[in-house]
Design an enzyme around this catalytic site. Sequence first.
Site, PDB file in Angstrom:
ATOM      1  N   GLY A  12      -4.458  -7.372  11.931  1.00 62.36           N
ATOM      2  CA  GLY A  12      -4.435  -7.908  13.194  1.00 62.36           C
ATOM      3  C   GLY A  12      -3.264  -6.938  13.873  1.00 62.36           C
ATOM      4  N   SER A 131       9.381 -16.053  16.258  1.00 66.72           N
ATOM      5  CA  SER A 131       9.799 -15.970  17.599  1.00 66.72           C
ATOM      6  C   SER A 131      10.346 -14.930  18.001  1.00 66.72           C
ATOM      7  CB  SER A 131      10.357 -17.193  17.987  1.00 66.72           C
ATOM      8  OG  SER A 131      10.552 -17.148  19.291  1.00 66.72           O
ATOM      9  N   LYS A 185       8.351 -23.962  13.944  1.00 66.87           N
ATOM     10  CA  LYS A 185       7.921 -23.254  14.897  1.00 66.87           C
ATOM     11  C   LYS A 185       7.214 -23.937  16.055  1.00 66.87           C
ATOM     12  CE  LYS A 185       7.546 -19.455  17.558  1.00 66.87           C
ATOM     13  NZ  LYS A 185       6.304 -19.459  18.311  1.00 66.87           N
ATOM     14  N   HIS A 188      10.097 -25.532  17.560  1.00 63.92           N
ATOM     15  CA  HIS A 188      10.863 -24.524  18.743  1.00 63.92           C
ATOM     16  C   HIS A 188      10.225 -24.316  20.039  1.00 63.92           C
ATOM     17  CE1 HIS A 188      10.778 -20.373  20.094  1.00 63.92           C
ATOM     18  NE2 HIS A 188      12.025 -20.272  19.649  1.00 63.92           N
ATOM     19  N   ASN A 189       8.735 -24.209  19.785  1.00 59.92           N
ATOM     20  CA  ASN A 189       8.186 -24.175  21.126  1.00 59.92           C
ATOM     21  C   ASN A 189       8.014 -25.372  22.048  1.00 59.92           C
ATOM     22  OD1 ASN A 189       7.534 -21.720  19.792  1.00 59.92           O
ATOM     23  ND2 ASN A 189       5.441 -21.613  20.565  1.00 59.92           N
ATOM     24  N   GLU A 192      11.165 -24.903  23.654  1.00 59.16           N
ATOM     25  CA  GLU A 192      11.006 -23.702  24.599  1.00 59.16           C
ATOM     26  C   GLU A 192      10.269 -24.545  26.061  1.00 59.16           C
ATOM     27  OE1 GLU A 192       9.018 -20.042  23.200  1.00 59.16           O
ATOM     28  OE2 GLU A 192       7.578 -20.307  24.468  1.00 59.16           O
ATOM     29  N   ARG A 290       3.640 -28.907  33.075  1.00 59.37           N
ATOM     30  CA  ARG A 290       2.578 -27.678  33.219  1.00 59.37           C
ATOM     31  C   ARG A 290       0.928 -28.129  33.673  1.00 59.37           C
ATOM     32  NH1 ARG A 290       3.730 -23.004  28.572  1.00 59.37           N
ATOM     33  NH2 ARG A 290       5.896 -23.288  28.527  1.00 59.37           N
TER      34      ARG A 290
HETATM   35  C1  6PG Z   1       7.849 -17.273  20.548  1.00 61.99           C
HETATM   36  C2  6PG Z   1       6.819 -17.795  21.892  1.00 61.99           C
HETATM   37  C3  6PG Z   1       5.552 -17.431  21.360  1.00 61.99           C
HETATM   38  C4  6PG Z   1       4.672 -17.646  22.606  1.00 61.99           C
HETATM   39  C5  6PG Z   1       4.338 -18.878  22.812  1.00 61.99           C
HETATM   40  C6  6PG Z   1       3.679 -19.040  24.538  1.00 61.99           C
HETATM   41  O1  6PG Z   1       8.401 -17.926  19.981  1.00 61.99           O
HETATM   42  O2  6PG Z   1       7.842 -15.967  20.504  1.00 61.99           O
HETATM   43  O3  6PG Z   1       6.994 -19.343  21.702  1.00 61.99           O
HETATM   44  O4  6PG Z   1       5.168 -18.154  20.432  1.00 61.99           O
HETATM   45  O5  6PG Z   1       5.142 -16.986  23.628  1.00 61.99           O
HETATM   46  O6  6PG Z   1       3.261 -19.262  22.157  1.00 61.99           O
HETATM   47  O7  6PG Z   1       3.333 -20.267  24.494  1.00 61.99           O
HETATM   48  P1  6PG Z   1       2.574 -21.051  25.571  1.00 61.99           P
HETATM   49  O8  6PG Z   1       1.373 -19.859  25.849  1.00 61.99           O
HETATM   50  O9  6PG Z   1       2.205 -22.246  24.960  1.00 61.99           O
HETATM   51  O10 6PG Z   1       3.566 -21.131  26.707  1.00 61.99           O
END
Ligand code: 6PG
Length: 473
Positions: A12, A131, A185, A188-189, A192, A290
Amino acid sequence: MANQIFDFGMIGLGVMGRNLLLNMADHGFSAIGFDKDTQKGAALESSATAGTTVKGVGTLKEMIDQLKSPRKLMMLVPAGKPVDDVIADLIPLLEKGDIVIDGGNSHYTDTLRRVNYLHEKEIHFMGVGISGGEHGARTGPSIMPGGDPEAYEFVKPILEAVAAKVNGSACVAHLGKGAAGHYVKMVHNGIEYAIMQLISETYELLHHGLGLNNDELSKVYKSWNDGDLKSFLVEITKDIFLQQDDKTSNRLVDMISDKAGSKGTGKWTSQDAMDLPVPIPVIDMAVASRELSTYKEERAQAAALYKSTAMKIEVPREVFIQQLEDALYFATIICYAQGLAMLHVASKELDMEIPVPEVVRVWRGGCIIRSVSLEDFYKAFQTNPQLPNLLLDNSVAHLLQGKVKHLRNVIIHATQTGYPVAGLAAALSYFDAYRTERLPTNLIQAQRDNFGAHTYQRIDMPGAFHTEWKTVD
Ligand code: 6PG
């Protein structure tokens, strides 16, 4: 075999896969990439740094044949079926002991299933969270590997070389068993999502509540980023306000629809937290907010029906900006506290053995939620690696002292003037509930027993009790 010359393979070659592979090549590893779209292979080669060994191929077999044994390869393909399809294509080509990494945002239960499936074939499968976005992939991401520690040893030198560095230490570590890498991860998100929600709430208050224009907004976030809120997300926010639209004479941010997208990792975090169970209400609110943003047509109808009540915030600008900075700082710490508390519980409940202090160390650089605060949290976890919640650490309590009154004040003004601050309010309510020794949930227990004989516990003696509750006319 003579032609097995490559150290690492990538399946990929989208921008993430390409950049990560080029990063490996920049660190002296010979790198080969496969993509069905041969133009992507060509783009890989043409963007390689001079003197590095990089090759793009158009079939999986070509790539597999040219990898050193045990083969180390990663796929960066969309989560879900594409990952299973790649695995099915790989199986006939691989040998025992080869290491396959899924570097995408797969759901951890899928990863666990794949780990077990490939284990039967004596192939290592690792779920690795990565990330830092496109730029981070090339210059130094934060890397969250989980799975077989034996397999990790083979890829460790490569991952350590390409990861972001903080104080000389690489932002990568083995973060637990099975699907732990993807679990970390996912959380983490979730964090985020929550921090992004909080920042968007401060934007609304500054922009509509105080009337700041884009230049002024950029200056505020810049000043915040020069202080305790220094972080990747605040840093990019200051730049976003200055971006010119290339189709109109407006700033780009003003031309972007307010329907926010999501790929699901925030939702997964909330779903899993409910199952554990661990309360993470700021992350839940971020996911819900969201979702609410996508109900644009209904919101337009409701706006016409209820008319806007939002008004100007009547507090001197500089005073409110200072209060908001403290409020964002406080609520952001609550986001980290909730995510890390979730990892603490999941580590045991899901038998993943997640070293939470190492997670915090790895998050200090390269990732989307990196911030100077993580340095403080890292110290807290070094003192007590089993800390169940950041809020129980004395030094974190010290950081929060004096800031909570500003969060309260911001929420008072926001709600009085009609601005939605679901994330900020959830952070405050969580804090207020967490620090309350006796909550009003005794009443909920009474109600459960009243209508459903669910029993309750007493404060003065052990055991489960049921009462025939009287009805009073
Ligand atoms: C990262 C981000 C990456 C991505 C997210 C966005 O750590 O680099 O989290 O993994 O930008 O998947 O997620 P959404 O599309 O759900 O906002």
